[in-house]
Design a protein around this motif. Structure first.
Motif, PDB file in Angstrom:
ATOM      1  N   UNK A 411       0.835  -1.190   0.000  1.00 11.05           N
ATOM      2  CA  UNK A 411       0.000   0.000   0.000  1.00 11.05           C
ATOM      3  C   UNK A 411       0.876   1.249   0.000  1.00 11.05           C
ATOM      4  N   UNK A 412       0.327   2.346  -0.503  1.00 13.05           N
ATOM      5  CA  UNK A 412       1.092   3.585  -0.632  1.00 13.05           C
ATOM      6  C   UNK A 412       1.637   4.033   0.724  1.00 13.05           C
ATOM      7  N   UNK A 413       2.917   4.391   0.745  1.00  5.99           N
ATOM      8  CA  UNK A 413       3.574   4.879   1.962  1.00  5.99           C
ATOM      9  C   UNK A 413       4.173   6.269   1.774  1.00  5.99           C
ATOM     10  N   UNK A 414       4.026   6.853   0.576  1.00  7.93           N
ATOM     11  CA  UNK A 414       4.699   8.121   0.246  1.00  7.93           C
ATOM     12  C   UNK A 414       3.664   9.203  -0.061  1.00  7.93           C
ATOM     13  N   UNK A 415       3.871  10.374   0.541  1.00  9.21           N
ATOM     14  CA  UNK A 415       3.011  11.534   0.346  1.00  9.21           C
ATOM     15  C   UNK A 415       3.832  12.667  -0.269  1.00  9.21           C
ATOM     16  N   UNK A 416       3.211  13.837  -0.456  1.00  7.66           N
ATOM     17  CA  UNK A 416       3.941  14.957  -1.065  1.00  7.66           C
ATOM     18  C   UNK A 416       3.598  16.268  -0.368  1.00  7.66           C
ATOM     19  N   UNK A 417       4.635  16.934   0.159  1.00  6.35           N
ATOM     20  CA  UNK A 417       4.506  18.303   0.652  1.00  6.35           C
ATOM     21  C   UNK A 417       4.852  19.233  -0.511  1.00  6.35           C
ATOM     22  N   UNK A 418       3.914  20.094  -0.912  1.00  6.02           N
ATOM     23  CA  UNK A 418       4.023  20.821  -2.180  1.00  6.02           C
ATOM     24  C   UNK A 418       4.146  22.319  -1.928  1.00  6.02           C
ATOM     25  N   UNK A 419       5.139  22.945  -2.571  1.00 13.88           N
ATOM     26  CA  UNK A 419       5.280  24.394  -2.586  1.00 13.88           C
ATOM     27  C   UNK A 419       4.678  24.913  -3.887  1.00 13.88           C
ATOM     28  N   UNK A 497       7.356  12.660   1.091  1.00  7.54           N
ATOM     29  CA  UNK A 497       7.445  12.328   2.511  1.00  7.54           C
ATOM     30  C   UNK A 497       6.942  10.903   2.727  1.00  7.54           C
ATOM     31  N   UNK A 498       7.789  10.045   3.293  1.00  8.85           N
ATOM     32  CA  UNK A 498       7.435   8.643   3.498  1.00  8.85           C
ATOM     33  C   UNK A 498       7.029   8.381   4.941  1.00  8.85           C
ATOM     34  N   UNK A 558       9.215   9.182  12.317  1.00 14.34           N
ATOM     35  CA  UNK A 558       7.940   8.617  11.847  1.00 14.34           C
ATOM     36  C   UNK A 558       7.704   8.958  10.393  1.00 14.34           C
ATOM     37  N   UNK A 559       7.983  10.209  10.002  1.00 10.68           N
ATOM     38  CA  UNK A 559       7.892  10.638   8.608  1.00 10.68           C
ATOM     39  C   UNK A 559       9.220  11.260   8.206  1.00 10.68           C
ATOM     40  N   UNK A 560       9.681  10.939   6.990  1.00 11.63           N
ATOM     41  CA  UNK A 560      10.949  11.463   6.498  1.00 11.63           C
ATOM     42  C   UNK A 560      10.807  11.848   5.023  1.00 11.63           C
TER      43      UNK A 560
END
Length: 589
Positions: A411-419, A497-498, A558-560
């Protein structure tokens, strides 16, 4: 924004301990034998089993600790960068092409873009190569290539297959659907470490992800589906690709320079099953497969690997970490589920310029600079992000079933912080794309309390995008990406961000490279999306890890943040030429 969320001076991250003690997990990767309690020596047997379980648990935790140690040691900071060469040793630049000398070379056809498929001609497009990634084809008999099933190494400069070995005729019909084949991916760490030093292990795994994404997209256009065969262990992959013959490499205790030809070995990363789209579910018995693959050691392997450099620098922590994250064989038997294709959400199809997928893929180039002028409309921005989601239209985003994410087995573990810098209709500021909605509340708790977490205006209902803070982030994005203008001069940039330490603790250290693979697949989507709407993109491997976490409010591991990216209008540098493949050095260094 910069003054509010990012102090001018941040405390540097403390040196991480050699081993981190993590919570015990109920999952073990190695099956444990069970014994009857009616045995006369049940108590001693139970104690023996318990001790074995404890030893295995301790070993698993030490491997996770090594992955965490590597990750923290290779972070860039405002005051210091991760260790690497103090300049490029051009005399020992690695040969970009791995070859197997004396292996039979089987030429492949090129696909000209403007006429039917014909044999390669002078004006046909040429093939490039991926640093530091190598590819292997394991296939049944293919007309005009081999009358027998075979293992071959792909030689990109020659656009040919190097035949390494023929394999038993029953291998494919006994285990896989008709008309399917396998692609193996491996990495040569030295080809990346020569330039980037200790951080190279991260970049190698980014490239594995890019390769997985590229294979998934190419396969889909030709009528195939793809899936990682992730039950295999490291040793299985090594034997299947014929990589077990590289000499053993003794890892030193510190970085050293010298002649280490064994450092040029290939690390087997993953195996991809390519099978006809629409296939019914089928069984994959990894235990039986592993037993058959074990016999591949006895095959007649052809060719000797070429030498890439005369001298080397061994960054010891790369190889110690690669050893720790080797995946064991997962012994399982049962139905191999073939997920139905899920289509991504659509909100602005007219954003695309009418290119074919072949045109987008072949013309895709990494931008070397952004113009700081090009803008993007809000609907185009939303459309790109819809294609970055894993689960398809109308689904709660978690399971990876859209292209090319469906190739992955987790399952997806990666997100995105967007500027957001230059998106018409959206305020400049910091946004967050949640690619696994099961993590939403955890993310809200882990980030700064003052963040809004509000859906922006006009955002599609099935796009989990949230505005965190409104402000001009251009200078901030530049600073966080190692002071590179390219992060501030595009339409938007982002940090991937994972869900990090909990994933490693629950599943094992072998998930560490896989988190980078997922960022690479996501990056491949951003590359293709940018070119399809008429602009460009590029990955950014250099960024200041903990200042990014400080900005978001993350504490601990926890998140990197694992990878940065930027999308915008490219500045075309006329000094950069496209040449037929690479002139390159001779076969040996």
């Amino acid at each position: 924004m910069a003054s509010k969320f990012l102090p001018s001076r941040l405390p540097l991250p403390l040196n991480s301990p050699r081993f981190h003690r993590l919570p015990s997990t109920n999952k073990t990767m190695i099956p444990i034998a069970s014994f009857s309690s009616s045995s006369p020596s049940a108590s001693s047997v139970d104690n023996s089993v318990r001790k074995q379980e404890e030893e295995e648990e301790e070993e698993l935790q030490e491997k996770v600790a090594q992955a965490l140690t590597y990750h923290h040691q290779t972070k860039h900071g405002f005051a210091n960068y991760a260790r690497g060469p103090r300049g490029l040793d051009w005399a020992n630049q690695p040969n970009p092409f791995r070859r197997y000398i004396s292996a039979p070379l089987l030429p492949l056809l090129h696909f000209p873009t403007d006429r039917p498929i014909v044999a390669v001609t002078d004006d046909a497009p040429f093939s490039g190569n991926l640093h530091p990634t190598e590819a292997y084809l394991i296939a049944p008999p293919i007309q005009s290539i081999s009358d027998s099933p075979f293992v071959a190494h792909y030689a990109p400069k020659e656009h040919s297959l190097e035949l390494r070995a023929t394999i038993p005729s029953g291998f494919f019909p006994n285990f896989f659907p008709d008309n399917s084949f396998l692609i193996g991916i491996s990495s040569i760490f030295w080809r990346e470490a020569w330039k980037y030093g200790e951080r190279a292990f991260r970049y190698c795994n980014h490239d594995v992800g890019h390769a997985i994404g590229a294979i998934a997209m190419a396969s889909a256009t030709l009528g195939w589906d793809v899936k990682l065969l992730d039950g295999f262990g490291y040793k299985d992959l090594e034997k299947l690709m014929g990589l077990q013959f590289f000499p053993d490499f003794k890892i030193p205790s510190r970085p050293i320079k010298g002649k280490f030809p064994e450092i040029e070995f290939e690390h087997p990363d993953c195996l991809i099953l390519v099978f006809p789209n629409g296939s019914n579910p089928f069984d994959v018995n990894y235990k039986e497969l592993s037993s058959v693959v074990n016999e591949f050691t006895n095959l007649e392997w052809k060719g000797r690997s070429n030498s890439l450099s005369k001298e080397h620098i061994c960054w010891d922590i790369i190889y110690r970490t690669a050893e720790a994250v080797k995946k064991p064989l997962t012994i399982q038997k049962g139905e191999f589920l073939v997920d139905q294709f899920k289509s991504s959400g659509i909100c602005s199809e007219n954003s695309y310029k009418g290119f074919t997928i072949r045109e987008v893929v072949r013309k895709r180039r990494s931008a070397v600079d952004m113009d700081g002028v090009t803008v993007m409309d809000r609907q185009t921005f939303y459309q790109i992000l819809l294609h970055c989601l894993p689960s398809g239209k109308g689904e709660k985003h978690r399971r990876q079933s859209t292209l090319p994410f469906r190739a992955l087995s987790w399952d997806a573990e990666v997100h995105a912080a967007i500027f957001v810098h230059r998106v018409i209709g959206l305020p400049k500021g910091l946004y967050f794309l949640v690619r696994n909605e099961d993590h939403l509340e955890e993310l809200k708790m882990a980030t700064r309390s003052e963040f809004k977490w509000e859906k922006p205006e006009g955002c599609p209902d099935d796009l989990p995008l949230y505005e965190l803070a409104s402000s001009d982030c251009r200078e901030l994005a530049k600073r966080l990406s190692c002071h590179q203008d390219i992060a501030s001069d595009g339409c938007f940039s982002l940090g991937m961000v994972a869900h990090f330490e909990p994933t490693l603790s629950e599943k094992g250290a072998w998930m560490y490279p896989r988190l980078f693979w997922e960022t690479g697949v996501l990056g491949q989507v951003l590359y293709l999306e940018a070119h399809a709407v008429g602009i460009s993109a590029t990955g950014i491997g250099c960024f200041f890890d903990d200042p990014v976490h400080e900005l978001l409010g993350f504490r601990g591991s926890k998140f990197q943040s694992l990878y940065h990216f930027t999308v915008g209008g490219p500045v075309l540098d006329k000094r950069i030429m496209s040449l037929p493949a690479y002139p390159g050095p001779s076969i040996d260094a």
